[in-house]
Design an enzyme around this catalytic site. Structure first.
Site, mmCIF file in Angstrom:
data_model
loop_
_atom_site.group_PDB
_atom_site.id
_atom_site.type_symbol
_atom_site.label_atom_id
_atom_site.label_comp_id
_atom_site.label_asym_id
_atom_site.label_seq_id
_atom_site.Cartn_x
_atom_site.Cartn_y
_atom_site.Cartn_z
ATOM 1 N N SER A 140 0.781 -1.236 0.000
ATOM 2 C CA SER A 140 0.000 0.000 0.000
ATOM 3 C C SER A 140 0.812 1.285 0.000
ATOM 4 O O SER A 140 0.237 2.367 -0.131
ATOM 5 C CB SER A 140 -0.965 0.015 1.198
ATOM 6 O OG SER A 140 -2.125 -0.719 0.896
ATOM 7 N N LYS A 143 0.320 3.833 -2.763
ATOM 8 C CA LYS A 143 -0.670 4.911 -2.725
ATOM 9 C C LYS A 143 -0.014 6.297 -2.665
ATOM 10 O O LYS A 143 -0.621 7.296 -3.050
ATOM 11 C CB LYS A 143 -1.609 4.719 -1.529
ATOM 12 C CG LYS A 143 -2.536 3.518 -1.643
ATOM 13 C CD LYS A 143 -3.470 3.433 -0.450
ATOM 14 C CE LYS A 143 -4.492 2.304 -0.592
ATOM 15 N NZ LYS A 143 -3.940 0.979 -0.347
ATOM 16 N N SER A 311 -5.661 4.072 4.199
ATOM 17 C CA SER A 311 -5.235 3.102 3.194
ATOM 18 C C SER A 311 -6.441 2.607 2.411
ATOM 19 O O SER A 311 -6.707 1.407 2.299
ATOM 20 C CB SER A 311 -4.483 1.921 3.823
ATOM 21 O OG SER A 311 -3.732 1.237 2.836
#
Length: 475
Positions: A140, A143, A311
């Site tokens: 993640s 991102k 997230s």
């Protein structure tokens, strides 16, 4: 990596450092839940390696016994009288990061694959690197790249519309998704009320309803398949396709977000006094249709902050597709991949070997280097790039918000609570952490630590936390 203007970044990082240190919790936003169960789990303490073992580790690594100044120290800290190892140590900042980080990177909880990059934001100089240019699975932390690409493409004030149009005779209404996964029931209710008023003004009381998702193309289901971490990717959805009333974290998801949203809109129209014939059907608005109602998402800056803090996978995929649309590429996984990569390259991010298979980091085929992540974070702190600031303000705050709320709980072992701000990454066998930390002498450092083949998040997360905390005051 191009070197930013020194005087601007020196001043900028000092101000930002003070803001982050003094107001980290207030600035972080209201989101306080993690995206994945593994990220929400409180880190279990693993075998600790720390300062007591640094001297032995230095000898084992063939490092000099005495610490040396960090590369940026003479140019940046010399004029401040802090350019010597003794002054740096007195200020609570390691003078030689290798002496501190090498033993911590050796923690078996990080598995056999680990890379690292630490950069002085004021100068853009790398203070420490281990395989920093090697592309790894970022999970993640990708991102951060998605956020930077969207902000540079669209600007922090961009809003995503959801629109209702009516045919020339008013008897066919079309709900068109613009790609806002955060559309909620209040927004849908406003759309229905505005549509009902417009129809009454035309003397229309009975309509058929279609819904248009054509803004997005390609597969709707993420390569990981149906999953509680992400809904089918659609240009039209309500509450991210969540069916349990939650606002973040894993949740049961609609198998048909667009169809369910259209059905909810039809019910609201009926409640507002409009007769809707039959069930909504997929289709585009007929020629000559005019807009009768529209609602917008929050500004992109707020969406980026929410995505990073929580997230949020659905929002990440939406922002990647918005970037593709701006670049006039297909709003699909493939189109978004190229658009995001192009945007990163345009701001000087090293993308050699990078692969951005999705915007969320759920795809194991993603590849990004630690150096790429710290470059993005450094760009985000550049006073000449204020549009990128949400990349920093959206990062979770250690011990307080988002996916870091349950971490840095032991101040003796990991004193990063309130001073470490970082994006987490968690997949099975992959654990990552990338963000910023303010040192005791007010310097802002960007860091990225990527680990692969990790034995478990319960071993890897505390090890990553100790790495970032080592850069913080009294670390």
């Amino acid at each position: 990596m191009p070197e930013p203007r020194l005087w601007q970044l020196t001043a900028g990082s000092a101000v930002l450092g003070l803001v982050l240190a003094a107001g980290a919790v207030a600035a972080a936003g209201p989101w306080d839940n993690g995206q994945r169960k593994a990220e929400r789990a409180e880190a279990v303490a693993a075998e600790r390696t720390g300062g007591a073992h640094h001297a032995a580790a230095r000898a084992a690594e063939g490092l000099p016994a005495a610490p040396e100044p960090a590369p940026s120290a003479p140019a940046v800290l010399g004029p401040l009288g802090a350019g010597t190892p003794a002054a740096a140590a007195a200020a609570g900042r390691p003078a030689d990061l290798a002496a501190v980080l090498v033993p911590l990177l050796g923690n078996p909880g990080l598995g056999p694959l680990r890379t690292a990059s630490v950069v002085d934001v004021a100068t853009g100089k790398q203070l420490y690197g281990q395989g920093a240019a090697t592309p790894m699975t970022p999970a993640s932390t990708v991102k951060i790249a998605t956020a930077a690409a969207a902000l540079t493409a669209l600007g922090p004030g961009h809003r995503i519309p959801t629109t209702v149009t009516a045919a020339p005779d008013g008897r066919r209404v079309t709900l068109t998704g613009g790609g806002d996964p955060t559309l909620d029931r209040a927004g849908l209710r406003r759309l229905a009320a505005g549509t009902a008023r417009a129809l009454r003004d035309r003397g229309v009381a009975q309509v058929t309803l279609t819904y248009d998702t054509s803004r997005y193309t390609g597969p709707a289901v993420h390569p990981i398949g149906p999953n509680e971490n992400i809904a089918p990717v659609s240009a039209l959805m309500l509450d991210e396709g969540r069916t349990d009333g939650s606002t973040s974290g894993p949740a049961p998801r609609s198998a048909d977000p667009a169809g369910d949203t259209a059905a909810a809109f039809a019910a609201l129209l009926r409640r507002a006094g409009v007769t809707v014939q039959g069930a909504p059907t997929a289709g585009r608005a007929p020629a000559g249709s005019t807009t009768v109602a529209r609602t917008y998402s929050r500004p992109l800056a707020a969406l980026v902050e929410r995505m990073l803090t929580n997230s949020d996978n659905d929002l990440a995929e939406a922002l990647a597709r918005q970037t593709a649309l701006k670049a006039k590429k297909p709003a699909s996984f493939a189109g978004a991949q190229q658009a995001v990569r192009d945007r990163l390259e345009s701001i000087g991010v090293p993308v050699a070997g990078a692969r951005l298979a999705d915007g969320s980091g759920l795809d194991r085929n993603d590849r990004l280097s630690a150096a790429a992540l710290t470059t993005i974070l450094t760009r985000a702190a550049d006073p000449a790039r204020p549009e990128l600031r949400p990349v920093l303000t959206g990062l979770p705050v250690g011990g307080f918000t988002g996916t870091l709320a349950g971490r840095y709980a032991d101040p003796a072992a990991t004193p990063g609570a309130g001073t470490v701000r970082a994006k987490t990454g968690t997949l099975t066998g992959v654990n990552t952490l990338a963000g910023t930390v303010v040192t005791a002498d007010g310097r802002l450092l960007a860091f990225a630590f990527l680990a692969g083949r990790t034995p478990s998040p319960y071993a890897a997360q505390p090890a990553l936390d100790r790495l970032s905390a080592a850069l913080a005051p009294n670390g």
